[in-house]
Design an enzyme around this catalytic site. Structure first.
Site, short mmCIF file in Angstrom:
data_model
loop_
_atom_site.label_atom_id
_atom_site.label_comp_id
_atom_site.label_asym_id
_atom_site.label_seq_id
_atom_site.Cartn_x
_atom_site.Cartn_y
_atom_site.Cartn_z
N SER A 22 1.26 -0.78 0.20
CA SER A 22 -0.26 -0.40 -0.19
C SER A 22 0.12 1.74 0.06
O SER A 22 0.45 2.51 0.24
CB SER A 22 -0.71 0.57 1.31
OG SER A 22 -0.14 0.08 2.48
N ASP A 55 4.83 6.46 2.79
CA ASP A 55 5.02 8.02 3.74
C ASP A 55 6.23 8.46 4.52
O ASP A 55 5.38 10.02 4.51
CB ASP A 55 4.47 7.01 4.80
CG ASP A 55 3.22 7.93 5.89
OD1 ASP A 55 2.31 8.52 5.34
OD2 ASP A 55 3.53 8.56 6.48
N ALA A 57 8.98 9.23 2.74
CA ALA A 57 9.67 10.14 1.92
C ALA A 57 10.05 11.72 1.90
O ALA A 57 8.46 12.12 2.29
CB ALA A 57 8.67 9.47 0.01
N GLN A 58 10.51 12.04 2.00
CA GLN A 58 10.93 13.04 2.52
C GLN A 58 10.85 14.67 1.13
O GLN A 58 10.17 15.05 1.36
CB GLN A 58 12.09 13.93 2.99
CG GLN A 58 12.60 12.81 4.79
CD GLN A 58 13.22 13.23 5.45
OE1 GLN A 58 14.50 14.16 5.50
NE2 GLN A 58 13.39 12.40 6.73
N GLU A 123 17.95 18.97 -5.85
CA GLU A 123 18.92 18.01 -4.88
C GLU A 123 19.82 17.32 -5.26
O GLU A 123 20.01 17.56 -6.95
CB GLU A 123 17.65 16.53 -5.30
CG GLU A 123 16.61 17.30 -3.63
CD GLU A 123 15.64 16.23 -3.45
OE1 GLU A 123 15.82 14.67 -3.74
OE2 GLU A 123 15.44 16.22 -2.54
N HIS A 237 21.68 6.13 1.60
CA HIS A 237 21.60 7.05 1.77
C HIS A 237 22.91 8.32 2.36
O HIS A 237 23.10 7.31 3.40
CB HIS A 237 20.60 7.70 2.39
CG HIS A 237 19.81 8.89 2.05
ND1 HIS A 237 20.42 10.53 2.40
CD2 HIS A 237 19.44 9.68 1.34
CE1 HIS A 237 20.22 11.40 1.97
NE2 HIS A 237 18.81 11.21 1.45
N ARG A 281 24.90 9.88 -5.40
CA ARG A 281 24.78 9.85 -4.17
C ARG A 281 25.71 8.66 -3.57
O ARG A 281 25.74 8.45 -2.61
CB ARG A 281 23.19 9.11 -3.99
CG ARG A 281 22.48 8.73 -2.47
CD ARG A 281 21.56 8.31 -2.28
NE ARG A 281 20.43 8.80 -2.71
CZ ARG A 281 18.84 9.39 -2.40
NH1 ARG A 281 18.51 8.02 -2.60
NH2 ARG A 281 18.02 10.12 -2.31
N HIS A 338 18.76 2.61 1.99
CA HIS A 338 17.99 3.17 1.78
C HIS A 338 16.95 2.56 0.88
O HIS A 338 15.72 2.98 1.37
CB HIS A 338 18.91 4.94 1.40
CG HIS A 338 17.49 5.61 0.61
ND1 HIS A 338 16.74 6.25 1.81
CD2 HIS A 338 17.48 6.54 -0.43
CE1 HIS A 338 15.67 7.11 1.33
NE2 HIS A 338 16.20 7.20 0.09
N GLU A 362 9.48 -0.37 -5.16
CA GLU A 362 10.62 -0.94 -5.29
C GLU A 362 10.93 -2.23 -5.29
O GLU A 362 12.19 -2.60 -5.47
CB GLU A 362 11.31 -0.06 -3.59
CG GLU A 362 12.70 0.00 -3.39
CD GLU A 362 13.07 0.72 -1.92
OE1 GLU A 362 12.79 0.96 -1.15
OE2 GLU A 362 14.41 0.33 -1.30
N ARG A 373 20.39 4.84 -8.16
CA ARG A 373 19.07 6.11 -7.89
C ARG A 373 19.61 7.20 -8.22
O ARG A 373 19.88 7.76 -6.63
CB ARG A 373 17.90 5.47 -7.03
CG ARG A 373 16.80 5.73 -7.60
CD ARG A 373 15.20 5.55 -6.70
NE ARG A 373 16.00 5.34 -5.40
CZ ARG A 373 15.32 6.11 -4.89
NH1 ARG A 373 15.59 7.48 -5.30
NH2 ARG A 373 15.83 6.66 -2.48
C1 SIN Z 1 16.07 12.36 0.02
O1 SIN Z 1 14.91 12.21 0.61
O2 SIN Z 1 16.73 12.31 0.54
C2 SIN Z 1 15.48 11.28 -0.19
C3 SIN Z 1 15.10 10.91 -1.30
C4 SIN Z 1 15.56 9.98 -2.45
O3 SIN Z 1 15.36 8.62 -2.18
O4 SIN Z 1 14.74 10.09 -3.38
#
Ligand code: SIN
Length: 513
Positions: A22, A55, A57-58, A123, A237, A281, A338, A362, A373
């Site tokens: 979900s 949920d 995800a930032q 980003e 991450h 990353r 991550h 995912e 990614r």
């Molecule tokens: C983040 O906000 O750094 C994570 C975003 C992502 O994993 O794509």
């Protein structure tokens, strides 16, 4: 005891489309299948929205602004051209229409604005500002309205706190799944089955995923005979807060100007990459780990931000305060598991290699991420592939068949059994299958994991508890990672092969900036 379920058993549960999971991908698949008029059953382990990674995800969701080629180029550069260009085309060409249709017009997500336009954020490894976001808590502003919307759709039924234990497969075709709603597995028969079970964070000692991220869909699909791919590409991450229970500090913070400093106070990223803190990353994560190893710690210095941190990122500032982290002094950070770039091999519509089986989000390997990614493409991938898979999955009727039920003859195992085995699993994955790998370490991990799987299998023959199946799934996933790592001698992206155990981290100067 094991038993048989036949079509004559009292009214087996059926659905046109069964969706397992979900997060955004499962929700998108359910939505598009429902739009096709299908009866959709969405089963989820989650009891609350924040049991799903989406949920959490930032940063936000990348989209295209004008020419999709620009996003494609950034994706390919971030993964060192290891992605499948055709899959990336699917993503970038469908990005803006999917965002507009679902997030803006259906869910009315209130993305942050700047004047008359959206406040597109920057980003790492993006060549332009293109991330739609709501503060740095974008996921919950998408997922909660999505679940609320689906709960109002007549032809979607949602079963919470429910786990799929095994896929029902007959002669290369998937007919649904066994659910843990009955001790020996309740069959639900479906015309098509869409796996959207999320990530694998529980396979490592520390992760940015919610608890329960045990790679269930990947393990079930693999055990049923579906192909999996790119399992060695486990993304770490670079900036999780280095506290006992780590939490993510979004790339967006570095996108707004925060810098990384080692224990000597020195800003080190310019020594590692021309794009410094905004390098891909995998590069930043390894550099952070190198600096921790050589100097003792790394902090995220938020003082260069144009606006004070607690105004620019109020929810992150308050999380820091709740967790006793004084962000004014620089936030201690470390890399943390991550995202899995690989998973169940699927095509541009989410079709797996077994008939009537789909995978999205995912747990799927679409080919979009290659070996590494690009930030803020996971929600987008889940949305785009979820919509495409749900539409493609429509039009097949459930066909109940005879099913071998699970054995459930032995008493339940104490909770500590799974906890102990999980500890062993996570120790070896973290030690040998993490940010830096060696050939010897991969072989060692493989041996440990195979022995562990033998022990776990001995129990799953006669018991069916959820925690035992999660352990089984995590063990299968860890073995798949080890096997894929062993088979790939090219050190690229998230699969970084140290030349030898004695390899030294890059040397850098010592002057603080
Ligand atoms: C983040 O906000 O750094 C994570 C975003 C992502 O994993 O794509």
């Amino acid at each position: 005891m094991s038993g048989e379920s036949t079509p004559d058993d009292a009214d087996p549960r059926t659905a046109d489309v069964l969706v397992v999971g979900s997060g955004i991908a499962g929700c998108a698949a359910a939505l598009s299948a429902a739009r096709e008029g299908e009866e959709v059953l969405l089963v989820t382990k989650a009891s609350e929205p924040d049991d799903a990674s989406s949920d959490w995800a930032q940063g936000g969701i990348a989209t295209t602004r004008g020419d999709p080629e620009s996003l494609k180029n950034d994706i390919m550069e971030a993964n060192a051209n290891t992605a499948d260009p055709e899959a990336v085309d699917v993503l970038v060409e469908n990005a803006a229409p999917a965002v507009r249709d679902v997030l803006l017009e259906t869910l009315d997500v209130d993305f942050d604005t700047l004047g008359a336009d959206y406040d597109f954020a920057q980003e790492a490894a993006h060549s332009e500002e293109r991330i739609l976001h709501v503060d740095a808590s974008t996921g919950q502003h998408i997922l909660r309205p999505f679940l609320a919307h689906l709960s109002e759709v007549d032809n979607v039924e949602i079963l919470e706190d429910t786990t799929a234990l095994e896929l029902i497969r007959h002669e290369g075709r998937v007919h649904g799944a066994l659910l843990d709603t009955e001790p020996d597995g309740e069959p639900v028969f479906a015309g098509t089955t869409v796996l959207a079970t999320g990530g694998i964070g529980d396979c490592f000692a520390q992760s940015t995923n919610p608890a329960g991220s045990t790679g269930d869909g990947i393990a079930m699909a693999f055990l049923a005979g579906a192909a999996v791919d790119d399992m060695e590409y486990v993304q770490f991450h670079p900036t999780a807060a280095a506290v006992e229970d780590p939490f993510l500090l979004s790339e967006a913070v570095r996108g707004e100007g925060a810098v990384l400093r080692n224990a000597d106070g020195r800003r080190f990223m310019p020594d590692y990459h021309d794009d410094a803190e905004l390098a891909p990353r995998d590069v930043v994560a390894r550099a952070v780990q190198d600096e921790i190893d050589t100097t003792g710690s790394v902090t995220l210095d938020v003082s260069p931000l144009d606006d004070p941190f607690d105004e620019a990122f109020p929810n992150l500032a308050s999380t820091c305060e709740d967790r006793g982290v004084d962000w004014q002094d620089g936030i201690p950070v470390a890399p943390c598991e991550h995202f899995l770039c690989g998973g169940i091999a699927v095509d541009g519509h989410g079709r797996a290699t077994l008939d009537r089986l789909y995978a999205v989000g995912e747990c799927a390997r679409t080919g979009v991420h290659g070996a590494n990614r690009l930030a803020s493409t996971s929600l987008l991938e889940g949305l785009v592939w979820g919509l495409r898979a749900g539409e493609d999955a429509a039009g097949f009727d459930a066909a109940p068949i005879e099913v071998q039920r699970l054995r459930n003859s032995d008493p339940a195992l104490p909770d500590r059994f799974a906890a102990e085995k999980f500890h062993r699993l996570r120790s070896i994955t973290t030690e040998e299958l993490g940010l830096r790998r060696t050939t010897d370490g991969i072989v060692t991990a493989s041996g440990v994991l195979r022995r562990l799987k033998g022990e776990v299998d001995a129990y799953t023959r006669t018991r069916t508890s959820r925690s035992l199946y999660e352990l089984r799934n995590a063990t299968v996933v860890a073995i798949l990672i080890a096997n894929a790592a062993a088979d790939n001698d090219e050190s690229v992206g998230c699969h970084y092969l140290a030349e030898s155990d004695a390899e030294q981290p890059a040397t850098v100067g010592t002057e603080p900036e």
